[in-house]
Scaffold this motif. Structure first.
Motif, PDB file in Angstrom:
ATOM      1  N   GLU A   1      47.456  37.157  23.506  1.00 45.71           N
ATOM      2  CA  GLU A   1      47.163  36.133  24.510  1.00 45.71           C
ATOM      3  C   GLU A   1      46.678  36.787  25.800  1.00 45.71           C
ATOM      4  N   ILE A   2      45.395  37.167  25.842  1.00 50.60           N
ATOM      5  CA  ILE A   2      44.866  37.766  27.076  1.00 50.60           C
ATOM      6  C   ILE A   2      44.776  36.709  28.171  1.00 50.60           C
ATOM      7  N   TYR A   3      44.535  35.459  27.762  1.00 54.28           N
ATOM      8  CA  TYR A   3      44.604  34.318  28.686  1.00 54.28           C
ATOM      9  C   TYR A   3      45.212  33.166  27.902  1.00 54.28           C
ATOM     10  N   PRO A   4      45.810  32.181  28.598  1.00 50.63           N
ATOM     11  CA  PRO A   4      46.482  31.101  27.857  1.00 50.63           C
ATOM     12  C   PRO A   4      45.487  30.067  27.329  1.00 50.63           C
TER      13      PRO A   4
ATOM     14  N   LEU B   1      36.270  45.004  16.015  1.00 54.86           N
ATOM     15  CA  LEU B   1      37.655  45.481  15.991  1.00 54.86           C
ATOM     16  C   LEU B   1      38.102  45.641  17.440  1.00 54.86           C
ATOM     17  N   GLN B   2      38.982  44.751  17.878  1.00 59.14           N
ATOM     18  CA  GLN B   2      39.396  44.773  19.288  1.00 59.14           C
ATOM     19  C   GLN B   2      40.887  45.038  19.427  1.00 59.14           C
ATOM     20  N   SER B   3      41.241  45.755  20.505  1.00 61.78           N
ATOM     21  CA  SER B   3      42.668  46.008  20.789  1.00 61.78           C
ATOM     22  C   SER B   3      42.828  46.237  22.286  1.00 61.78           C
TER      23      SER B   3
ATOM     24  N   LYS C   1      45.269  43.237  36.394  1.00 62.24           N
ATOM     25  CA  LYS C   1      46.027  42.161  37.050  1.00 62.24           C
ATOM     26  C   LYS C   1      45.766  40.777  36.492  1.00 62.24           C
ATOM     27  N   TYR C   2      44.684  40.614  35.721  1.00 63.30           N
ATOM     28  CA  TYR C   2      44.366  39.279  35.185  1.00 63.30           C
ATOM     29  C   TYR C   2      44.760  39.121  33.722  1.00 63.30           C
ATOM     30  N   CYS C   3      45.121  40.210  33.071  1.00 62.40           N
ATOM     31  CA  CYS C   3      45.197  40.178  31.608  1.00 62.40           C
ATOM     32  C   CYS C   3      46.615  39.998  31.069  1.00 62.40           C
ATOM     33  N   GLY C   4      46.776  39.040  30.187  1.00 62.70           N
ATOM     34  CA  GLY C   4      48.090  38.691  29.643  1.00 62.70           C
ATOM     35  C   GLY C   4      48.731  39.761  28.782  1.00 62.70           C
TER      36      GLY C   4
ATOM     37  N   GLY D   1      32.549  35.330  30.782  1.00 62.30           N
ATOM     38  CA  GLY D   1      33.568  34.288  30.612  1.00 62.30           C
ATOM     39  C   GLY D   1      34.259  33.972  31.916  1.00 62.30           C
ATOM     40  N   PRO D   2      34.835  32.758  32.017  1.00 64.99           N
ATOM     41  CA  PRO D   2      35.573  32.386  33.228  1.00 64.99           C
ATOM     42  C   PRO D   2      36.929  33.094  33.253  1.00 64.99           C
ATOM     43  N   PHE D   3      37.391  33.432  34.438  1.00 69.05           N
ATOM     44  CA  PHE D   3      38.768  33.917  34.590  1.00 69.05           C
ATOM     45  C   PHE D   3      39.716  32.744  34.324  1.00 69.05           C
ATOM     46  N   ILE D   4      40.744  32.989  33.505  1.00 64.22           N
ATOM     47  CA  ILE D   4      41.751  31.950  33.235  1.00 64.22           C
ATOM     48  C   ILE D   4      43.124  32.557  33.569  1.00 64.22           C
ATOM     49  N   PRO D   5      43.846  31.984  34.562  1.00 67.76           N
ATOM     50  CA  PRO D   5      45.106  32.609  34.974  1.00 67.76           C
ATOM     51  C   PRO D   5      46.182  32.573  33.891  1.00 67.76           C
TER      52      PRO D   5
ATOM     53  N   ASN E   1      31.150  40.297  32.252  1.00 58.19           N
ATOM     54  CA  ASN E   1      32.002  40.159  33.435  1.00 58.19           C
ATOM     55  C   ASN E   1      32.923  38.946  33.329  1.00 58.19           C
ATOM     56  N   LEU E   2      33.803  38.872  34.318  1.00 56.27           N
ATOM     57  CA  LEU E   2      34.665  37.707  34.484  1.00 56.27           C
ATOM     58  C   LEU E   2      34.115  36.929  35.674  1.00 56.27           C
ATOM     59  N   VAL E   3      34.090  35.624  35.558  1.00 52.06           N
ATOM     60  CA  VAL E   3      33.544  34.792  36.635  1.00 52.06           C
ATOM     61  C   VAL E   3      34.684  34.002  37.277  1.00 52.06           C
TER      62      VAL E   3
ATOM     63  N   LEU F   1      32.353  47.209  26.087  1.00 53.76           N
ATOM     64  CA  LEU F   1      33.191  47.682  27.194  1.00 53.76           C
ATOM     65  C   LEU F   1      32.715  46.957  28.444  1.00 53.76           C
ATOM     66  N   LYS F   2      33.368  45.835  28.728  1.00 58.09           N
ATOM     67  CA  LYS F   2      32.889  45.011  29.842  1.00 58.09           C
ATOM     68  C   LYS F   2      33.151  45.701  31.175  1.00 58.09           C
ATOM     69  N   ILE F   3      32.215  45.528  32.101  1.00 56.50           N
ATOM     70  CA  ILE F   3      32.398  46.090  33.437  1.00 56.50           C
ATOM     71  C   ILE F   3      33.353  45.192  34.231  1.00 56.50           C
ATOM     72  N   GLU F   4      33.485  43.956  33.802  1.00 60.51           N
ATOM     73  CA  GLU F   4      34.368  42.928  34.410  1.00 60.51           C
ATOM     74  C   GLU F   4      33.889  42.490  35.801  1.00 60.51           C
ATOM     75  N   THR F   5      33.627  43.447  36.695  1.00 63.70           N
ATOM     76  CA  THR F   5      32.963  43.162  37.974  1.00 63.70           C
ATOM     77  C   THR F   5      32.269  44.440  38.426  1.00 63.70           C
TER      78      THR F   5
HETATM   79  N1  5AD Z   1      40.814  35.271  31.666  1.00 61.62           N
HETATM   80  C1  5AD Z   1      39.623  35.380  31.039  1.00 61.62           C
HETATM   81  N2  5AD Z   1      39.244  36.473  30.358  1.00 61.62           N
HETATM   82  C2  5AD Z   1      40.101  37.501  30.308  1.00 61.62           C
HETATM   83  N3  5AD Z   1      40.015  38.714  29.740  1.00 61.62           N
HETATM   84  C3  5AD Z   1      41.139  39.377  29.952  1.00 61.62           C
HETATM   85  N4  5AD Z   1      41.993  38.633  30.676  1.00 61.62           N
HETATM   86  C4  5AD Z   1      41.364  37.447  30.920  1.00 61.62           C
HETATM   87  C5  5AD Z   1      41.716  36.272  31.626  1.00 61.62           C
HETATM   88  N5  5AD Z   1      42.882  36.134  32.248  1.00 61.62           N
HETATM   89  C6  5AD Z   1      38.787  39.173  29.066  1.00 61.62           C
HETATM   90  C7  5AD Z   1      38.256  40.441  29.719  1.00 61.62           C
HETATM   91  C8  5AD Z   1      38.221  41.423  28.568  1.00 61.62           C
HETATM   92  C9  5AD Z   1      38.209  40.532  27.358  1.00 61.62           C
HETATM   93  C10 5AD Z   1      38.701  41.158  26.108  1.00 61.62           C
HETATM   94  O1  5AD Z   1      39.035  39.478  27.731  1.00 61.62           O
HETATM   95  O2  5AD Z   1      36.928  40.206  30.194  1.00 61.62           O
HETATM   96  O3  5AD Z   1      37.104  42.270  28.615  1.00 61.62           O
END
Ligand code: 5AD
Length: 333
Positions: free
Chosen positions: A294-297, A95-97, A57-60, A218-222, A188-190, A148-152
């Protein structure tokens, strides 16, 4: 400070006292210097495909983002990118995808073999959840590390944010990767909505308990093309505190000053390097594909040539009174 329990971690995450926060960052910096030294390790990342089966739900680059043009680099394009980073002295390629059902495991195996034949680099894979046989094949082909991030670590929040995915399977993958002898990275995402400070404290305890080799915070970025587009972004200070506490608790983990921290209203990567981080990533994705990952802007340096950020690193290091370390930077026991 050493080992902290959940309550002690929460108190420090909550703190607004400037002196106390300063003390925390100084202690993290001291632990980093003692266990990891003064070098800032550099890793080159190639985002080789944005194809993805998931709907996080957070990923672009989630599957529902129909606006996004999807791509997969050819083997030749990837080898060309690896060549560039080797010319720049780097000795790790990530190598990321996205998580792509169409990713042919044998194609990736052959790519790993070719990279290892041509270049003296460590290979880190970041391609998500796959089965044991595939992880094994890639390890035997020469892959060194896996992110392989656990994210939370809040299982309910994890499953709410990752429709169709299971927290237990995530843990199973991490266990298998360790068993296979990969150097394993989590993170994780913060600042996710619904993520409590207790839950972030649990993330930090999880990182220490599992003894991960790398931890990306890393911080969550919408992102506009996601369900969470209207949520508030993660707080940079809370992210820095999470990094500092993770350094204090894990001591020897490689902790990057994440690109997400460098893509906020200000570049906070130098702050992270002063609060426990010891790694920086440089993007070697060919320029024409970069903006499609663009996983985040607001990702930094999108229009720059591959590796452009490498030129800035010595200046950053000098300001911090540190030095850039171009070695492989394997896990530290
Ligand atoms: N904001 C910040 N980080 C993000 N990721 C994915 N979407 C977002 C977002 N909206 C991070 C996740 C993933 C990594 C490749 O990018 O933590 O593991």
């Amino acid at each position: 400070m050493g080992t902290l329990n959940n309550k002690e971690l929460v108190d420090l995450l909550l703190s607004t006292d400037k002196k106390e926060i300063h003390k925390l960052f100084d202690e993290a910096d001291r632990v980093r210097a003692e266990y990891m030294g003064e070098g800032i390790l550099v890793r080159g990342i190639i985002e080789f495909s944005n194809l993805c089966r998931n709907t996080c739900k957070y990923c672009g680059i989630n599957k529902f983002n129909k606006k996004l043009k999807r791509y997969l680099l050819t083997k030749e394009e990837i080898l060309e990118s690896v060549k560039l980073l080797v010319q720049d002295n780097l000795k790790t390629v990530i190598l990321q995808s996205g998580e792509d059902d169409g990713l042919d495991p044998v194609w990736l195996k052959d790519l790993i073999i070719s990279i290892k034949q041509l270049f003296d680099v460590a290979i880190t894979l970041s391609v998500g959840e796959r089965n044991y046989e595939e992880y094994k094949m890639w390890k035997e082909a020469g892959a060194d590390r896996f992110l392989l991030k656990i994210e939370t670590t809040d299982g309910d929040l994890y499953e709410e944010l990752h429709p169709g995915m299971s927290f237990d399977n995530r843990l199973k993958c991490l266990k298998e990767l360790k068993e296979l002898g990969y150097q394993v990275g989590s993170g994780n995402l913060v600042g996710l909505k619904g993520q409590s400070l207790e839950s972030i404290a649990n993330d930090i305890i999880f990182f220490a308990d599992y003894d991960f080799d790398m931890i990306g915070i890393g911080p969550f970025i919408p992102h506009s093309q996601t369900e969470l587009s209207l949520d508030a972004p993660g707080d940079y200070l809370l992210t820095l505190k999470t990094i500092a506490l993770t350094r204090i608790m894990t001591k020897r983990a490689h902790i990057p000053a994440t690109t997400a921290l460098g893509s906020m209203e200000k570049d906070y990567r130098a702050e992270a390097l002063k609060a426990g981080a010891n790694v920086i990533m440089v993007n070697y994705t060919p320029t024409k594909y970069k903006e499609l990952y663009e996983i985040y802007p607001g990702k930094r340096c999108l229009k720059e040539a591959p590796g452009a950020c490498n030129n800035c690193l010595p200046f950053m290091a000098k300001e911090l009174n540190r030095k850039i370390d171009y070695s492989k930077g394997n896990a530290v026991d």
